[in-house]
Design an enzyme around this catalytic site. Structure first.
Site, PDB file in Angstrom:
ATOM      1  N   GLY A  39     -28.908  -5.248 -13.745  1.00 55.46           N
ATOM      2  CA  GLY A  39     -27.829  -4.611 -14.503  1.00 55.46           C
ATOM      3  C   GLY A  39     -26.743  -3.989 -13.646  1.00 55.46           C
ATOM      4  N   THR A 142     -28.942  -2.923 -23.269  1.00 58.97           N
ATOM      5  CA  THR A 142     -27.745  -3.634 -22.812  1.00 58.97           C
ATOM      6  C   THR A 142     -26.773  -2.759 -22.030  1.00 58.97           C
ATOM      7  OG1 THR A 142     -26.978  -3.279 -25.067  1.00 58.97           O
ATOM      8  CG2 THR A 142     -27.771  -5.482 -24.528  1.00 58.97           C
ATOM      9  N   GLU A 188     -17.451  10.162  -6.317  1.00 59.00           N
ATOM     10  CA  GLU A 188     -18.276   9.392  -5.362  1.00 59.00           C
ATOM     11  C   GLU A 188     -17.437   8.306  -4.685  1.00 59.00           C
ATOM     12  OE1 GLU A 188     -21.902   7.858  -7.053  1.00 59.00           O
ATOM     13  OE2 GLU A 188     -22.796   9.850  -7.265  1.00 59.00           O
ATOM     14  N   ALA A 322     -29.401   6.153 -14.820  1.00 58.04           N
ATOM     15  CA  ALA A 322     -30.405   5.101 -14.652  1.00 58.04           C
ATOM     16  C   ALA A 322     -31.813   5.637 -14.874  1.00 58.04           C
ATOM     17  CB  ALA A 322     -30.287   4.494 -13.260  1.00 58.04           C
ATOM     18  N   HIS A 446     -41.424  25.051   7.503  1.00 57.11           N
ATOM     19  CA  HIS A 446     -40.308  25.578   8.277  1.00 57.11           C
ATOM     20  C   HIS A 446     -40.143  24.749   9.542  1.00 57.11           C
ATOM     21  CE1 HIS A 446     -37.596  28.458  10.107  1.00 57.11           C
ATOM     22  NE2 HIS A 446     -38.324  28.376  11.221  1.00 57.11           N
TER      23      HIS A 446
HETATM   24  P1  NAI Z   1     -17.330  10.928 -16.523  1.00 55.62           P
HETATM   25  O1  NAI Z   1     -17.444  11.069 -17.978  1.00 55.62           O
HETATM   26  O2  NAI Z   1     -18.333  11.547 -15.610  1.00 55.62           O
HETATM   27  O3  NAI Z   1     -15.889  11.476 -16.060  1.00 55.62           O
HETATM   28  C1  NAI Z   1     -14.696  11.012 -16.608  1.00 55.62           C
HETATM   29  C2  NAI Z   1     -13.614  12.047 -16.448  1.00 55.62           C
HETATM   30  O4  NAI Z   1     -12.374  11.481 -16.841  1.00 55.62           O
HETATM   31  C3  NAI Z   1     -13.841  13.289 -17.305  1.00 55.62           C
HETATM   32  O5  NAI Z   1     -13.868  14.414 -16.480  1.00 55.62           O
HETATM   33  C4  NAI Z   1     -12.640  13.266 -18.258  1.00 55.62           C
HETATM   34  O6  NAI Z   1     -12.173  14.556 -18.560  1.00 55.62           O
HETATM   35  C5  NAI Z   1     -11.605  12.479 -17.451  1.00 55.62           C
HETATM   36  N1  NAI Z   1     -10.542  11.871 -18.285  1.00 55.62           N
HETATM   37  C6  NAI Z   1     -10.670  11.187 -19.459  1.00 55.62           C
HETATM   38  N2  NAI Z   1      -9.453  10.801 -19.918  1.00 55.62           N
HETATM   39  C7  NAI Z   1      -8.536  11.228 -19.023  1.00 55.62           C
HETATM   40  C8  NAI Z   1      -7.103  11.131 -18.954  1.00 55.62           C
HETATM   41  N3  NAI Z   1      -6.378  10.512 -19.884  1.00 55.62           N
HETATM   42  N4  NAI Z   1      -6.487  11.702 -17.898  1.00 55.62           N
HETATM   43  C9  NAI Z   1      -7.209  12.340 -16.946  1.00 55.62           C
HETATM   44  N5  NAI Z   1      -8.544  12.441 -16.959  1.00 55.62           N
HETATM   45  C10 NAI Z   1      -9.209  11.905 -17.993  1.00 55.62           C
HETATM   46  O7  NAI Z   1     -17.210   9.347 -16.285  1.00 55.62           O
HETATM   47  P2  NAI Z   1     -17.351   8.440 -14.981  1.00 55.62           P
HETATM   48  O8  NAI Z   1     -17.147   9.231 -13.746  1.00 55.62           O
HETATM   49  O9  NAI Z   1     -16.457   7.275 -15.244  1.00 55.62           O
HETATM   50  O10 NAI Z   1     -18.847   7.985 -15.037  1.00 55.62           O
HETATM   51  C11 NAI Z   1     -19.349   7.226 -16.146  1.00 55.62           C
HETATM   52  C12 NAI Z   1     -20.815   7.505 -16.362  1.00 55.62           C
HETATM   53  O11 NAI Z   1     -21.584   6.996 -15.307  1.00 55.62           O
HETATM   54  C13 NAI Z   1     -21.118   8.994 -16.475  1.00 55.62           C
HETATM   55  O12 NAI Z   1     -21.917   9.217 -17.599  1.00 55.62           O
HETATM   56  C14 NAI Z   1     -21.859   9.296 -15.218  1.00 55.62           C
HETATM   57  O13 NAI Z   1     -22.841  10.317 -15.411  1.00 55.62           O
HETATM   58  C15 NAI Z   1     -22.478   7.970 -14.834  1.00 55.62           C
HETATM   59  N6  NAI Z   1     -22.625   7.880 -13.384  1.00 55.62           N
HETATM   60  C16 NAI Z   1     -23.581   8.616 -12.775  1.00 55.62           C
HETATM   61  C17 NAI Z   1     -23.701   8.605 -11.409  1.00 55.62           C
HETATM   62  C18 NAI Z   1     -24.728   9.464 -10.770  1.00 55.62           C
HETATM   63  O14 NAI Z   1     -25.612   9.964 -11.470  1.00 55.62           O
HETATM   64  N7  NAI Z   1     -24.671   9.698  -9.476  1.00 55.62           N
HETATM   65  C19 NAI Z   1     -22.844   7.789 -10.562  1.00 55.62           C
HETATM   66  C20 NAI Z   1     -21.830   7.098 -11.310  1.00 55.62           C
HETATM   67  C21 NAI Z   1     -21.764   7.139 -12.664  1.00 55.62           C
END
Ligand code: NAI
Length: 467
Positions: A39, A142, A188, A322, A446
């Protein structure tokens, strides 16, 4: 012959569900339309991004902190080789899933899966030919897809205007990378390219980055990223992203109202969230209810409203992580096998793999305040940790939140090198309903960074020693 379980999608939710079901003696098939298993996470998400995050961190450290350690080098970037490392990492991981499917005697069907009705899944291959397979249970796994910017038409070409997929494969370091969205993906992948030399500007709608995280964590983290030459435009709503002769431009306006601003970029990364990917699955026709965001509605046991159809991971509500999908996959397999499958949504850690890392589990201070729960907080900074000093990793802190009366730990937040590994002792403690005193009285080796967790626990229930 009917399969006991047919899983549609082989991401971390789907493949783990399939393996667990097979381990429990069920006859299992997986339907996957991508060429390789794993995926988004293994192919174009978690795994390739972590390969680039590690490699770019090494590059940045060689350029910045090695000298202080008495190691004099002049690092030279070989982006092609770095990308080859990323590709090899992906290849070995997706190959690993294929191996595990074989080992567990799971049948794999290549093609696009569709629910025909409860008990029946069709698989359409690239040649357009379809076949039907019978399934006593269908698991929808999916995942999700790039959501785009709400209300804004953006032409993502994955070269100049990219999603996370294109940002993992740029063929040169952009001079100026503008990131739309200060969430996990933006920070990131912004970090990867900032470390390799790009100027990075993050345009974020909210007044804070990493919305939803503990407020103190996101504030400190923003300061640390600013030191890494990140520029932030907060409280800014992006209203347009357009390709230019060279590069692209991003237009935004203050959320509170005011002048519109436009900035130029060599590359624009759209990181404004993801949406459940349930299109074309035949859910409506099969009578499966979805919510207003296209996510399959499930009960507390991951069952949809149609008996024999289950759903997990990003295709349902909850954090798009994930490991949340994996745990749901295990729970569904166990429930189908007649066991008591269960996911504890109160204890799902989350990690942002930046430098330093951010990790948390449980409630934030803001959530506790909102819920009217009285709590105490204990904090310990890495500046007071011997191992952190030895490694030049003194940025950040550990914060523990515990119930004021019972001392039960309700939330743990870590900003610091290795936070993503450290958080799990807190997760185990919370899974067992432990207190800050339990954690503080647990002997910690430690010198380790984890001693800061113990000290923060000491600070929560009484007093820390080293500060
Ligand atoms: P996100 O939901 O974390 O962040 C998107 C950001 O875009 C929000 O802060 C929002 O306020 C902003 N935004 C939305 N519309 C906007 C606009 N018109 N202008 C300016 N800012 C705007 O989404 P992201 O970073 O795309 O990640 C998607 C998903 O993938 C999330 O649920 C995340 O938790 C997950 N993910 C997790 C990772 C991890 O656990 N390390 C790594 C990558 C993704």
């Amino acid at each position: 012959m009917a399969y006991d379980v047919v899983v549609i999608g082989s991401g971390p939710g789907g493949y783990v569900c399939a393996i667990k079901a097979a381990q429990l003696g069920l006859k299992v098939a997986v339907v996957e339309k991508r060429e390789t298993f794993g995926g988004t996470c293994l192919n174009i998400g978690c795994i390739p991004s972590k390969a680039l995050l590690h490699a770019s961190e090494m590059f940045a450290e060689a350029g910045h902190s090695f000298d202080t350690l008495g190691v004099e080098v002049t690092p030279k970037l070989n982006l092609k080789k770095m990308m080859a490392h990323k590709d090899a990492t992906v290849a070995s991981n997706v190959g690993g899933v294929a191996f595990l499917f074989k080992k567990n005697k799971i049948d794999a069907f290549r093609g696009t899966g569709k629910v025909v009705s409860a008990g029946k899944v069709s698989v359409t291959g690239e040649d357009g030919k379809s076949q039907e397979i019978e399934a006593k249970n269908i698991v929808i796994a999916t995942g999700s897809d790039v959501a785009g910017i709400p209300g804004v038409k953006v032409d993502i070409d994955e070269k100049t205007i990219v999603s996370s997929t294109g940002a993992l494969s740029l063929d040169k370091v952009p001079g100026h990378l503008v990131v739309v969205g200060g969430g996990v993906i933006g920070l990131e992948l912004g970090s990867v390219w900032a470390r390799l030399g790009a100027k990075v500007t993050v345009v974020e709608f909210l007044d804070t980055i990493l919305g939803g995280m503990d407020g103190e964590v996101s504030k400190q983290f923003q300061r640390l990223l600013a030191k890494q030459d990140f520029d932030f435009k907060l409280g800014a709503k992006v209203t347009g992203v357009a390709k230019a002769k060279k590069g692209a431009s991003v237009t935004f306006e203050p959320v509170k109202g005011g002048e519109t601003e436009t900035i130029d970029a060599d590359v624009v990364l759209i990181a404004t969230g993801r949406r459940a990917y349930t299109d074309g699955l035949g859910l409506k026709e099969a009578g499966v209810e979805v919510d207003e965001r296209g996510r399959v509605k499930t009960d507390g046991h991951l069952k949809s409203n149609v008996p024999g159809i289950w759903a997990i991971g990003d295709a349902i509500a909850g954090p798009m992580l994930a490991h949340k999908a994996e745990d749901e996959g295990v729970a569904v397999a166990e429930t189908i096998a007649g066991q008591a499958g269960h996911v504890n949504y109160e204890v799902i850690p989350s990690v942002v793999y930046t430098s330093p890392e951010i990790a948390s589990v449980g409630k934030t201070e803001e959530e506790l305040k909102k819920a009217g729960i009285e709590y105490k907080a204990g904090k310990f900074p890495f500046t007071a940790n011997g191992r952190a000093r030895a490694m030049l990793h003194t940025d950040g802190f550990v914060k523990i939140l515990a119930d004021k009366t019972t001392d039960k730990v309700l939330g743990v937040h870590v900003v610091g090198f290795g936070a993503g590994e450290m958080i799990h002792e807190a997760a185990v403690l919370m899974e067992f309903g432990g207190s800050s005193e339990d954690l503080a009285r647990t002997c910690h080796a430690h010198p380790t960074m984890s001693e800061a967790v113990k000290e923060a626990a000491l600070a929560t229930f009484f007093k820390p020693i080293h500060i």
